[in-house]
Design a protein around this motif. Structure first.
Motif, PDB file in Angstrom:
ATOM      1  N   ASP A   1      14.160   8.032  -6.459  1.00  0.00           N
ATOM      2  CA  ASP A   1      13.381   8.794  -5.478  1.00  0.00           C
ATOM      3  C   ASP A   1      12.594   7.866  -4.559  1.00  0.00           C
ATOM      4  O   ASP A   1      12.570   8.034  -3.345  1.00  0.00           O
TER       5      ASP A   1
ATOM      6  N   GLN B   1       6.935   5.045  18.098  1.00  0.00           N
ATOM      7  CA  GLN B   1       5.692   5.700  18.517  1.00  0.00           C
ATOM      8  C   GLN B   1       4.479   4.917  18.018  1.00  0.00           C
ATOM      9  O   GLN B   1       4.340   4.668  16.825  1.00  0.00           O
TER      10      GLN B   1
ATOM     11  N   PRO C   1      13.171   6.948  14.487  1.00  0.00           N
ATOM     12  CA  PRO C   1      12.338   7.404  15.605  1.00  0.00           C
ATOM     13  C   PRO C   1      10.882   6.967  15.446  1.00  0.00           C
ATOM     14  O   PRO C   1      10.176   6.757  16.416  1.00  0.00           O
ATOM     15  N   TRP C   2      10.455   6.820  14.193  1.00  0.00           N
ATOM     16  CA  TRP C   2       9.055   6.509  13.904  1.00  0.00           C
ATOM     17  C   TRP C   2       8.674   5.101  14.303  1.00  0.00           C
ATOM     18  O   TRP C   2       7.505   4.801  14.483  1.00  0.00           O
TER      19      TRP C   2
ATOM     20  N   PRO D   1      14.435   4.135   3.926  1.00  0.00           N
ATOM     21  CA  PRO D   1      14.145   4.419   5.334  1.00  0.00           C
ATOM     22  C   PRO D   1      13.260   3.360   5.985  1.00  0.00           C
ATOM     23  O   PRO D   1      13.432   3.047   7.162  1.00  0.00           O
ATOM     24  N   LEU D   2      12.334   2.782   5.201  1.00  0.00           N
ATOM     25  CA  LEU D   2      11.447   1.782   5.792  1.00  0.00           C
ATOM     26  C   LEU D   2      12.179   0.453   6.008  1.00  0.00           C
ATOM     27  O   LEU D   2      11.764  -0.365   6.827  1.00  0.00           O
TER      28      LEU D   2
ATOM     29  N   ALA E   1       0.974   3.964  -2.932  1.00  0.00           N
ATOM     30  CA  ALA E   1       0.704   5.384  -2.671  1.00  0.00           C
ATOM     31  C   ALA E   1       1.870   6.238  -3.152  1.00  0.00           C
ATOM     32  O   ALA E   1       1.666   7.295  -3.760  1.00  0.00           O
ATOM     33  N   ALA E   2       3.085   5.770  -2.890  1.00  0.00           N
ATOM     34  CA  ALA E   2       4.270   6.531  -3.298  1.00  0.00           C
ATOM     35  C   ALA E   2       4.312   6.689  -4.817  1.00  0.00           C
ATOM     36  O   ALA E   2       4.548   7.783  -5.340  1.00  0.00           O
ATOM     37  N   ARG E   3       4.063   5.591  -5.515  1.00  0.00           N
ATOM     38  CA  ARG E   3       4.077   5.654  -6.978  1.00  0.00           C
ATOM     39  C   ARG E   3       2.946   6.561  -7.466  1.00  0.00           C
ATOM     40  O   ARG E   3       3.120   7.325  -8.398  1.00  0.00           O
TER      41      ARG E   3
ATOM     42  N   ALA F   1       0.841  -1.204   0.000  1.00  0.00           N
ATOM     43  CA  ALA F   1       0.000   0.000   0.000  1.00  0.00           C
ATOM     44  C   ALA F   1       0.875   1.253   0.000  1.00  0.00           C
ATOM     45  O   ALA F   1       0.592   2.223  -0.698  1.00  0.00           O
ATOM     46  N   VAL F   2       1.948   1.217   0.790  1.00  0.00           N
ATOM     47  CA  VAL F   2       2.842   2.372   0.864  1.00  0.00           C
ATOM     48  C   VAL F   2       3.533   2.588  -0.484  1.00  0.00           C
ATOM     49  O   VAL F   2       3.632   3.705  -0.983  1.00  0.00           O
TER      50      VAL F   2
ATOM     51  N   LEU G   1       6.417   9.213  -7.204  1.00  0.00           N
ATOM     52  CA  LEU G   1       7.769   8.789  -6.804  1.00  0.00           C
ATOM     53  C   LEU G   1       8.119   7.527  -7.581  1.00  0.00           C
ATOM     54  O   LEU G   1       7.377   6.548  -7.550  1.00  0.00           O
ATOM     55  N   GLU G   2       9.252   7.564  -8.263  1.00  0.00           N
ATOM     56  CA  GLU G   2       9.686   6.393  -9.026  1.00  0.00           C
ATOM     57  C   GLU G   2      11.180   6.218  -8.865  1.00  0.00           C
ATOM     58  O   GLU G   2      11.895   7.144  -8.461  1.00  0.00           O
TER      59      GLU G   2
ATOM     60  N   GLN H   1      13.566   7.827  -0.697  1.00  0.00           N
ATOM     61  CA  GLN H   1      12.631   8.486   0.214  1.00  0.00           C
ATOM     62  C   GLN H   1      11.686   7.526   0.926  1.00  0.00           C
ATOM     63  O   GLN H   1      11.128   7.870   1.960  1.00  0.00           O
ATOM     64  N   VAL H   2      11.485   6.348   0.355  1.00  0.00           N
ATOM     65  CA  VAL H   2      10.500   5.450   0.949  1.00  0.00           C
ATOM     66  C   VAL H   2      11.089   4.082   1.307  1.00  0.00           C
ATOM     67  O   VAL H   2      11.088   3.670   2.466  1.00  0.00           O
TER      68      VAL H   2
END
Lengths: 245, 307
Positions: free
Chosen positions: A156, A243, A239-240, A164-165, A146-148, A142-143, A152-153, A160-161
């Motif tokens: 990028d 939480q 950090p994410w 980090p994930l 959504a990014a595409r 899903a992420v 974002l391709e 960006q996605v």
């Protein structure tokens, strides 16, 4: 930043602790048989620890140099067909006992650092490799969708996605590799390279429990601090992931 | 504003979308509805070219989207999906600002835009620095809508955005969407499989089956005059009740005095379904009141039977 600073400050503390020869002498004396030297005396414990860290650092660097590009490639469209093979390679490499690698490497490299590096590299590859692959291949569809959908391709999308994930799993894998390598580097003296394993092997050879304990305790402290440092690095880089609702 | 011309998409010889032509004028909320696998989501992805059509074209303000770079096209089109697809590693504010950042907006403009959008979708400003995991499902989808609206696109694509939410939250978000739409007037293409949602939200509803468009028109037309047996079955036996979703008490009340001043009062804006429910509960008649509480009419069960 705070937790990382705290663990980084513990490194000079560890260095100081390893340098307190008198204290180690006093602590380990009860373990030595009468007439035995309590501490390994050819090289200081602090110097051995430094050599140990150096070997582990170099081997971990080599592991990352291979695991990162290979793992990233295997999770791109171009490398997808080889994902299974890369995964198996990582697993296979860990099934080979490091002692066996050391002795198999002897005829090629002879005694010395190269044999140690090879053994540590092979043994430490899997957790990092697995971490990279798990991190990058479990980014939620899903992420990604959504990014595409937001335009974002390619690089990028990766930077960006996906990257980090992937970090939590990736860093956990690297941490496991680092701890594993710290423990395994005690085998280095078998091929003539000094490490915290030196007092252990020397102690075993002459049945000196105090020296075995000296090396073992030092390695354990080093492994724990390595793990804690990398854990605090994960903490500030992701950090994410802490939480929740 | 958007024109789909004879659009088809085949996967391994199987037609997911077959020869769909559809025109959606600016500011319309167009619903795409149909059973699972009818091609409605594929059709949506053909619009922002997450999927390329096998044949046919998509025209956006008269421009063939095949002539545009897909990334640039998608940055001009808002996209909201089921389960939000929020970036877990970015804060609410950062999530909303993704497309403006891609488009190179300066920082101050991005911050202002985030504040305005959080206000628009009714999210507390304090949530800006939280991560999505700390939000409820409803709040997350509000962020998803704000994120899609960030660069002020003229077109918004929504793929079953509320399907994963509980019924209460879903109704709140439907109301929120209508409220937002009233203020910003976007062209929205909204995919759902829920007929009630379609009737509640859609200016027009396009019903699909096996990749083809079966019927397209205002909700009332679909509910009253389904074109074939499939459409009638899909709309269902409750279609008369569903029509009420779009109406308020004012659409059914009788305005001739005398008014039953002793009866319980309801507002003229009350959704017709709620008034019907109270009448079915045993209330013989309700007094209808205007904005300042004055009596403007009355409503009883038989008033729903007229028309």
């Amino acid at each position: 930043m705070r937790p990382l600073l705290r663990t980084l400050l513990l490194w000079p503390v560890l260095w100081l602790a390893l340098s307190q020869t008198a204290a180690w002498q006093w602590l380990l004396a009860p373990l030595a048989a009468p007439g035995q030297t309590v501490l390994f005396d050819r090289t200081s414990l602090a110097a051995l620890a430094l050599a140990h860290v150096e070997i582990v650092g170099l081997a971990l660097g080599a592991v990352l140099l291979v695991a990162l590009p290979l793992g990233i490639w295997a999770t791109r469209a171009a490398g997808q067909p080889f994902l299974g093979a890369v995964r198996s390679l990582g697993t296979l490499s860990q099934t080979i006992p490091p002692v066996a690698v050391l002795f198999l490497a002897l005829p090629i490299f002879g005694f010395g650092r190269q044999a140690v590096m090879l053994a540590l590299f092979v043994y430490g590859l899997m957790p990092s490799m697995q971490g990279v692959l798990t991190g990058l291949s479990t980014v939620s569809p899903a992420v990604r969708e959504a990014a595409r959908g937001m335009g974002l391709e390619g690089f990028d999308l990766f930077r960006q996605v996906e990257w980090p994930l992937a970090l939590p799993a990736l860093l956990a894998g690297v941490r496991t590799s680092a701890v594993l390598l710290t423990a395994t580097a005690t085998l280095a003296p078998m091929v003539g390279v000094e490490s915290l394993g030196t007092p252990i092997l020397a102690g075993l050879a002459v049945d000196n429990t105090a020296q075995v304990a000296e090396g073992t305790v030092a390695v354990a402290l080093l492994a724990m601090l390595t793990s804690a440092t990398l854990r605090s690095l994960e903490h500030i880089l992701t950090p994410w992931s802490r939480q929740t609702a | 504003m958007i024109r789909l011309e004879a659009l088809s998409r085949h996967f391994d010889g199987h037609a997911a979308v077959e020869d769909v032509s559809l025109e959606i004028s600016g500011g319309t909320l167009q619903v795409l509805i149909g059973p699972s696998g009818c091609g409605k989501s594929t059709l949506l992805r053909l619009i922002n070219r997450l999927i390329a059509p096998t044949t046919g074209r998509v025209l956006l303000d008269g421009v063939d989207t095949a002539t545009l770079a897909p990334e640039a096209l998608r940055r001009r089109i808002g996209y909201v999906i089921q389960g939000t697809g929020l970036f877990p590693h970015l804060t609410v504010a950062e999530n909303i600002a993704v497309v403006p950042r891609l488009l190179g907006w300066p920082k101050a403009a991005r911050r202002q835009r985030v504040e305005a959008l959080m206000e628009l979708v009714r999210l507390e400003p304090a949530l800006a620095t939280r991560y999505p995991a700390a939000l409820s499902g409803g709040q997350q989808q509000r962020v998803g809508i704000a994120r899609a609206l960030a660069a002020d696109p003229a077109l918004l694509l929504m793929d079953e955005p509320f399907s994963a939410l509980d019924p209460v939250t879903r109704r709140q978000l439907q109301a929120a969407l209508l409220d937002i739409q009233q203020r910003v007037r976007k062209t929205i293409v909204f995919v759902t499989h829920d007929m009630e949602e379609a009737v509640r939200l859609g200016d027009r509803i396009a019903l699909m089956q096996d990749g083809r468009l079966v019927q397209n028109g205002p909700p009332d037309a679909l509910l009253r005059h389904p074109v074939n047996a499939f459409a009638a079955a899909f709309v269902g036996e409750e279609r008369a009740l569903m029509r009420l979703a779009r109406h308020s008490v004012a659409d059914f009340m009788r305005t001739e005095p005398p008014f039953p001043l002793a009866a319980p009062a309801v507002s003229a804006n009350l959704p017709a379904r709620q008034a019907l429910s109270r009448l079915l509960d045993g209330q013989p008649v309700l007094l209808v009141t205007g904005p300042s509480g004055e009596a403007v009419g009355q409503i009883a069960l038989q008033d729903f039977a007229q028309e």
